[in-house]
Design an enzyme around this catalytic site. Structure first.
Site, PDB file in Angstrom:
ATOM      1  N   LYS A 201     -61.929 -29.968  37.266  1.00 16.78           N
ATOM      2  CA  LYS A 201     -62.283 -31.383  37.429  1.00 16.78           C
ATOM      3  C   LYS A 201     -63.740 -31.528  37.896  1.00 16.78           C
ATOM      4  CE  LYS A 201     -62.106 -35.755  38.100  1.00 16.78           C
ATOM      5  NZ  LYS A 201     -61.925 -36.730  37.040  1.00 16.78           N
ATOM      6  N   CYS A 255     -67.311 -41.267  40.491  1.00 16.95           N
ATOM      7  CA  CYS A 255     -66.905 -39.920  40.080  1.00 16.95           C
ATOM      8  C   CYS A 255     -68.099 -39.003  39.870  1.00 16.95           C
ATOM      9  CB  CYS A 255     -66.086 -40.020  38.802  1.00 16.95           C
ATOM     10  SG  CYS A 255     -64.772 -41.234  38.928  1.00 16.95           S
TER      11      CYS A 255
HETATM   12  N1  SAJ Z   1     -74.610 -42.499  32.012  1.00 23.85           N
HETATM   13  C1  SAJ Z   1     -75.947 -42.329  31.620  1.00 23.85           C
HETATM   14  N2  SAJ Z   1     -76.198 -41.779  30.402  1.00 23.85           N
HETATM   15  C2  SAJ Z   1     -75.209 -41.403  29.552  1.00 23.85           C
HETATM   16  C3  SAJ Z   1     -73.854 -41.559  29.949  1.00 23.85           C
HETATM   17  C4  SAJ Z   1     -73.587 -42.105  31.194  1.00 23.85           C
HETATM   18  O1  SAJ Z   1     -76.866 -42.661  32.364  1.00 23.85           O
HETATM   19  O2  SAJ Z   1     -75.539 -40.939  28.453  1.00 23.85           O
HETATM   20  C5  SAJ Z   1     -74.306 -43.095  33.328  1.00 23.85           C
HETATM   21  C6  SAJ Z   1     -73.512 -44.403  33.242  1.00 23.85           C
HETATM   22  O3  SAJ Z   1     -74.371 -45.503  33.012  1.00 23.85           O
HETATM   23  C7  SAJ Z   1     -72.856 -44.448  34.605  1.00 23.85           C
HETATM   24  C8  SAJ Z   1     -72.608 -42.966  34.918  1.00 23.85           C
HETATM   25  O4  SAJ Z   1     -73.427 -42.237  34.032  1.00 23.85           O
HETATM   26  O5  SAJ Z   1     -73.720 -44.979  35.581  1.00 23.85           O
HETATM   27  C9  SAJ Z   1     -71.164 -42.538  34.772  1.00 23.85           C
HETATM   28  O6  SAJ Z   1     -70.582 -43.094  33.598  1.00 23.85           O
HETATM   29  P1  SAJ Z   1     -69.665 -42.260  32.594  1.00 23.85           P
HETATM   30  O7  SAJ Z   1     -69.251 -43.142  31.490  1.00 23.85           O
HETATM   31  O8  SAJ Z   1     -70.366 -41.014  32.207  1.00 23.85           O
HETATM   32  O9  SAJ Z   1     -68.421 -41.774  33.479  1.00 23.85           O
HETATM   33  P2  SAJ Z   1     -67.356 -42.518  34.481  1.00 23.85           P
HETATM   34  O10 SAJ Z   1     -67.850 -42.335  35.892  1.00 23.85           O
HETATM   35  O11 SAJ Z   1     -66.988 -43.886  34.046  1.00 23.85           O
HETATM   36  O12 SAJ Z   1     -66.063 -41.573  34.240  1.00 23.85           O
HETATM   37  C10 SAJ Z   1     -66.179 -40.159  34.422  1.00 23.85           C
HETATM   38  C11 SAJ Z   1     -65.590 -39.456  33.188  1.00 23.85           C
HETATM   39  N3  SAJ Z   1     -65.946 -38.054  33.218  1.00 23.85           N
HETATM   40  C12 SAJ Z   1     -66.585 -37.430  32.188  1.00 23.85           C
HETATM   41  O13 SAJ Z   1     -66.939 -38.027  31.186  1.00 23.85           O
HETATM   42  C13 SAJ Z   1     -66.820 -35.963  32.326  1.00 23.85           C
HETATM   43  C14 SAJ Z   1     -64.087 -39.649  33.158  1.00 23.85           C
HETATM   44  O14 SAJ Z   1     -63.501 -38.918  32.092  1.00 23.85           O
HETATM   45  C15 SAJ Z   1     -63.463 -39.186  34.503  1.00 23.85           C
HETATM   46  O15 SAJ Z   1     -62.057 -39.372  34.515  1.00 23.85           O
HETATM   47  C16 SAJ Z   1     -64.078 -40.034  35.592  1.00 23.85           C
HETATM   48  O16 SAJ Z   1     -65.493 -39.788  35.609  1.00 23.85           O
HETATM   49  C17 SAJ Z   1     -63.428 -39.628  36.915  1.00 23.85           C
HETATM   50  O17 SAJ Z   1     -62.557 -40.386  37.401  1.00 23.85           O
HETATM   51  O18 SAJ Z   1     -63.712 -38.539  37.422  1.00 23.85           O
END
Ligand code: SAJ
Length: 401
Positions: A201, A255
Site C-alpha cells: 500500500k 493518501c
Molecule cells: N496529481 C498530479 N499529477 C498527476 C496526478 C495526480 O499533480 O498526474 C495530484 C492530484 O491533483 C492530487 C494528488 O496528486 O492533488 C493525488 O491525486 P490522485 O488522483 O493521484 O490520488 P488520490 O489521492 O485521489 O488516490 C490515491 C490513489 N492511489 C494511487 O493512484 C496509487 C488511490 O488508488 C488510493 O486508494 C488512494 O490514494 C488511497 O486511499 O490511498
C-alpha cells in the site's frame, strides 16, 4: 455472516455499504455520534457519487446498522485513520484503540482485518496486543492486512473491480480473508504476508508521489528554460516506454501526500527518492504562491493599481468537491494573506459555499480578473475563452495543447 466495521469514514462506510449490499449483516461503528445518527437515518456524511442511494437501501432493509460501540460479529475490520504526528511519524493510535475495543468480543474462528494504511509491522503489533490480552485465542482466530485502493469519486466501481492484496498472519488467515472479500470483490485477490501487504500500500502511493514529483520538477526546469512543460511531456510520452504524469500546483488529499512519510519515518537512510519527492511536491505549492505574488507586484508596477486576481479551483484534484489537504487552498490562503484579502476572487465550481472563502462564479471571476490563476484543472475551466489581455498563470495545464 456478521461483520463489524470499525470506522465509517471515506473507506469504511463505502466498504460496509457494499458488503451489506452483498448479503453480509453489517454493524458499522464510529466514535462520532453524529456520523452514527446520520448513517442510521440513511444520510451519507461523506461525498461519493452514487453512494447515498446504496446507503438508503441497506439501512432500509436492515442489512446495515451503525453504532458507537462494536457488537459480537464473525469478522472485524479496522478502517480508521492513520495520520502522522508533527514530525511526520505515523500515528497508529486509532488502529490500536479500535483493536482494543473489539478484543473483548473476539471468539474462536473469528476474522480480524486491518484495512487502514499502516506502517510496516502494524499487524504484528496488533497481534501482540490481541494475544497479550487474550492468550487463549492464539492459533484460534484469523488475522490479515488488506489495504484498500479505491480512487475517491469512483469508489462504487473500484471497491468491486480492483484487484486486492491480502496478507495473512499465516496461510489459514489469508484463506479466511480471501473467503470474506470474494463475497463482493470481482478483481483478483492476491495472496501474501502481512508485512508485504502493508508495504505494498505504501509503495503504491509513494510510487505515484515520486512520479508526480518528476513532472513537477520538470515544470520548474521548463519555467526557467522558457519551455512549455505540457508540450514537452506530451512529446516525451510519444516514446513507447515513457509515461510521465502531469505537473500541478502540488499534491493533495489524504493518501499520496501522507503515505510516503510512513516509509521515510522508518527507513530514513534508505528512502532518498521518496523523501525528496515529498519535498518537491510540497515546494511546488510554495513556488506557485510566489509566482502569483510576483505577478501581482509586476502588474502594480506596470499599471499603478492593484490587480484583480481570480484563484481558479480549491479542490485537491480535478472535478471533485473534496478540499482536504488541497494545495490550491494553501496557495489561495497564502496569496490572500500577502495582500490583505483585497481584490482576490476565489472560485470552486464544485462547492456551493465555504466557511472561510467567499466563492465567486467561475465565469464572473474570469471576466473581472486581471490575473487568472488556474490551480485545479476542472473541466468547466477548459471552456473559458483564451483572453490575451489577461495575465494567465496556468499551473495545471488548462490551456495545454
Ligand atoms: N496529481 C498530479 N499529477 C498527476 C496526478 C495526480 O499533480 O498526474 C495530484 C492530484 O491533483 C492530487 C494528488 O496528486 O492533488 C493525488 O491525486 P490522485 O488522483 O493521484 O490520488 P488520490 O489521492 O485521489 O488516490 C490515491 C490513489 N492511489 C494511487 O493512484 C496509487 C488511490 O488508488 C488510493 O486508494 C488512494 O490514494 C488511497 O486511499 O490511498
Amino acid at each position: 455472516m456478521k461483520a463489524c466495521f470499525m470506522g465509517l469514514g471515506y473507506i469504511g462506510l463505502p466498504t460496509a455499504i457494499i458488503a451489506a449490499k452483498h448479503g453480509i449483516q453489517i454493524i458499522g461503528v464510529d466514535i462520532n455520534p453524529k456520523v452514527v445518527e446520520m448513517t442510521n437515518q440513511g444520510e451519507l456524511h461523506i461525498i461519493e457519487p452514487g453512494m447515498q442511494e446504496l446507503l438508503q437501501e441497506v439501512v432500509t432493509t436492515g442489512q446495515l446498522k451503525a453504532s458507537t460501540t462494536p457488537e459480537v460479529s464473525d469478522a472485524y475490520f479496522m478502517v480508521v485513520p492513520t495520520p502522522f504526528k508533527g514530525n511526520h511519524e505515523p500515528d497508529i493510535s486509532y488502529v490500536e484503540a479500535a483493536t482494543r475495543a473489539v478484543i473483548p468480543l473476539l471468539k474462536e474462528g473469528d476474522l480480524y482485518v486491518i484495512e487502514s494504511t499502516s506502517p510496516v509491522g502494524t499487524t504484528d503489533k496488533m497481534c501482540d496486543l490481541i494475544f497479550g490480552l487474550r492468550p487463549e485465542l492464539r492459533d484460534k482466530i484469523y488475522i490479515a492486512y488488506c489495504p484498500e485502493r479505491v480512487l475517491p469519486g469512483n469508489v462504487i466501481y473500484e471497491l468491486v473491480h480492483n484487484d486486492r492484496v491480502i496478507g495473512g498472519l499465516n496461510e489459514a488467515s489469508t484463506d479466511k480473508a480471501i473467503e470474506f472479500y470474494s463475497k463482493f470483490v470481482q478483481g483478483t485477490l492476491h495472496r501474501t504476508n502481512c508485512k508485504t501487504a502493508e508495504m505494498c500500500k505504501l509503495t503504491e502511493n509513494s510510487s505515484r508521489d515520486v512520479q508526480i514529483a518528476f513532472a513537477n520538477e520538470l515544470s520548474l526546469i521548463c519555467d526557467k528554460a522558457g519551455i512549455n512543460v505540457w508540450e514537452l511531456i506530451n512529446l516525451a510520452n510519444k516514446h513507447p516506454r515513457v509515461n510521465i504524469l502531469q505537473p500541478g500546483c502540488g499534491v493533495g488529499g489524504h493518501c499520496i501526500a501522507v503515505d510516503p512519510y510512513f516509509i521515510t519515518a522508518e527507513f530514513p537512510m534508505e528512502s532518498k527518492i521518496i523523501s525528496t519527492a515529498r519535498e518537491i511536491n510540497n515546494y511546488k505549492a510554495f513556488w506557485c504562491a510566489e509566482k502569483v505574488q510576483n505577478a501581482m507586484l509586476k502588474f502594480e508596477l506596470e499599471y499603478h493599481r492593484k490587480p484583480i486576481i481570480a484563484m481558479m479551483g480549491l479542490a485537491f484534484k480535478p472535478d471533485i468537491d473534496d478540499l482536504r489537504e488541497a494545495p490550491a487552498k494553501y496557495i489561495t490562503t497564502k496569496v490572500m494573506q500577502s495582500c490583505n484579502n483585497a481584490d482576490i476572487l476565489v472560485v470552486e465550481p464544485n462547492v456551493q459555499e465555504h466557511n472561510v472563502f467567499k466563492l465567486t462564479d467561475y465565469k464572473e471571476a474570469y471576466e473581472k480578473a486581471d490575473i487568472v490563476v488556474f490551480l485545479v484543472a476542472h473541466s468547466v475551466f477548459k471552456s473559458l475563452p483564451h483572453n490575451d489581455r489577461k495575465v494567465i498563470l496556468d499551473f495545471c495545464g488548462i490551456y495545454k495543447k
